[in-house]
Motif scaffolding. Structure first.
Motif, short mmCIF file in Angstrom:
data_model
loop_
_atom_site.label_atom_id
_atom_site.label_comp_id
_atom_site.label_asym_id
_atom_site.label_seq_id
_atom_site.Cartn_x
_atom_site.Cartn_y
_atom_site.Cartn_z
N THR A 221 -5.25 -10.99 14.17
CA THR A 221 -4.72 -12.30 13.77
C THR A 221 -3.60 -12.19 12.76
OG1 THR A 221 -6.36 -12.49 12.01
CG2 THR A 221 -6.93 -13.44 14.17
N SER A 222 -3.43 -11.01 12.17
CA SER A 222 -2.39 -10.81 11.17
C SER A 222 -1.98 -9.35 11.15
CB SER A 222 -2.89 -11.18 9.77
OG SER A 222 -3.35 -12.50 9.72
N THR A 223 -0.73 -9.11 10.75
CA THR A 223 -0.24 -7.76 10.53
C THR A 223 0.50 -7.74 9.21
OG1 THR A 223 0.01 -7.42 12.91
CG2 THR A 223 1.16 -5.88 11.47
N ALA A 224 0.17 -6.77 8.36
CA ALA A 224 0.85 -6.61 7.08
C ALA A 224 1.74 -5.38 7.16
CB ALA A 224 -0.16 -6.46 5.94
N TYR A 225 2.95 -5.51 6.65
CA TYR A 225 3.91 -4.40 6.60
C TYR A 225 4.10 -4.04 5.13
CZ TYR A 225 4.70 -5.95 11.36
OH TYR A 225 4.52 -6.32 12.67
N ALA A 226 3.76 -2.82 4.76
CA ALA A 226 3.78 -2.41 3.35
C ALA A 226 4.51 -1.08 3.21
CB ALA A 226 2.36 -2.30 2.83
N ASP A 227 4.67 -0.66 1.96
CA ASP A 227 5.36 0.60 1.66
C ASP A 227 4.62 1.80 2.25
OD1 ASP A 227 7.58 -0.28 0.20
OD2 ASP A 227 6.41 -0.42 -1.64
N PRO A 228 5.35 2.86 2.60
CA PRO A 228 4.70 4.09 3.04
C PRO A 228 3.73 4.57 1.96
CG PRO A 228 7.07 4.24 3.38
CD PRO A 228 6.81 2.99 2.59
N GLY A 229 2.63 5.14 2.40
CA GLY A 229 1.64 5.64 1.46
C GLY A 229 0.58 4.63 1.08
N THR A 230 0.72 3.39 1.54
CA THR A 230 -0.30 2.37 1.27
C THR A 230 -1.58 2.77 2.00
OG1 THR A 230 1.36 0.63 1.02
CG2 THR A 230 -0.89 -0.07 1.50
N ALA A 231 -2.68 2.84 1.25
CA ALA A 231 -3.97 3.24 1.83
C ALA A 231 -4.74 2.01 2.29
CB ALA A 231 -4.77 4.03 0.82
N ALA A 232 -5.07 1.99 3.57
CA ALA A 232 -5.87 0.90 4.14
C ALA A 232 -6.68 1.48 5.30
CB ALA A 232 -4.98 -0.24 4.60
N PRO A 233 -7.77 2.21 4.99
CA PRO A 233 -8.56 2.81 6.05
C PRO A 233 -9.15 1.76 7.00
CG PRO A 233 -9.23 3.64 3.89
CD PRO A 233 -8.29 2.52 3.66
N THR A 234 -9.39 2.16 8.22
CA THR A 234 -10.05 1.28 9.19
C THR A 234 -11.33 0.72 8.59
OG1 THR A 234 -9.13 2.55 11.02
CG2 THR A 234 -11.05 1.22 11.52
N LEU A 235 -11.58 -0.56 8.82
CA LEU A 235 -12.73 -1.34 8.35
C LEU A 235 -12.65 -1.74 6.88
CD1 LEU A 235 -15.70 0.40 10.22
CD2 LEU A 235 -14.39 -1.61 10.91
N SER A 236 -11.53 -1.43 6.20
CA SER A 236 -11.36 -1.89 4.82
C SER A 236 -11.35 -3.41 4.80
CB SER A 236 -10.06 -1.35 4.23
OG SER A 236 -10.12 0.04 4.08
N ARG A 237 -11.78 -3.96 3.68
CA ARG A 237 -11.81 -5.42 3.50
C ARG A 237 -10.49 -5.84 2.85
NH1 ARG A 237 -17.13 -7.35 0.86
NH2 ARG A 237 -16.36 -6.08 -0.84
N VAL A 238 -9.86 -6.88 3.44
CA VAL A 238 -8.57 -7.35 2.97
C VAL A 238 -8.65 -8.85 2.71
CG1 VAL A 238 -6.11 -7.62 3.54
CG2 VAL A 238 -7.33 -5.56 4.25
#
Length: 104
Positions: free
Chosen positions: A55-72
């Motif tokens: 439903t959403s896509t976030a575009y962030a700086d390289p090196g941003t850590a967001a492992p699969t199943l992380s809560r956002v």
């Protein structure tokens, strides 16, 4: 080349997924990340190979850590989870290097 700072108009909060416990999922400390948030529904393939709806896509700086199943937590307060994170590197081409975070 990085994403131009002027495009990083949104802030999301990422709590990295650490695994499951007997009481449910465990998350690490929350980190606030500047990003460009595209709230558009589309079909994506999960790391397990299933077709799921993002439903959403976030575009962030390289090196941003967001492992699969992380809560956002999104700017409007909606809480979602990471489907997958993709590193986008132009390999020296004049394209913006970034991390694409696909969200449920």
């Amino acid at each position: 080349m990085l994403i131009p700072r002027v495009l990083l108009r949104h802030q999301i909060t990422i709590e990295p997924y650490l695994g499951d416990t007997s009481k449910g999922p465990k998350y690490g400390p929350a980190t606030t990340v500047r990003c460009f948030l595209d709230e558009q529904t589309r079909s994506v393939r999960s790391p397990g190979g299933e077709d799921v709806t993002s439903t959403s896509t976030a575009y962030a700086d390289p090196g941003t850590a967001a492992p699969t199943l992380s809560r956002v937590t999104l700017p409007g307060g909606r809480v979602t989870r990471v489907i997958q994170t993709k590193q986008r590197d132009g390999g020296g081409l004049p394209t913006p290097d970034h991390v694409e975070i696909q969200l449920e």
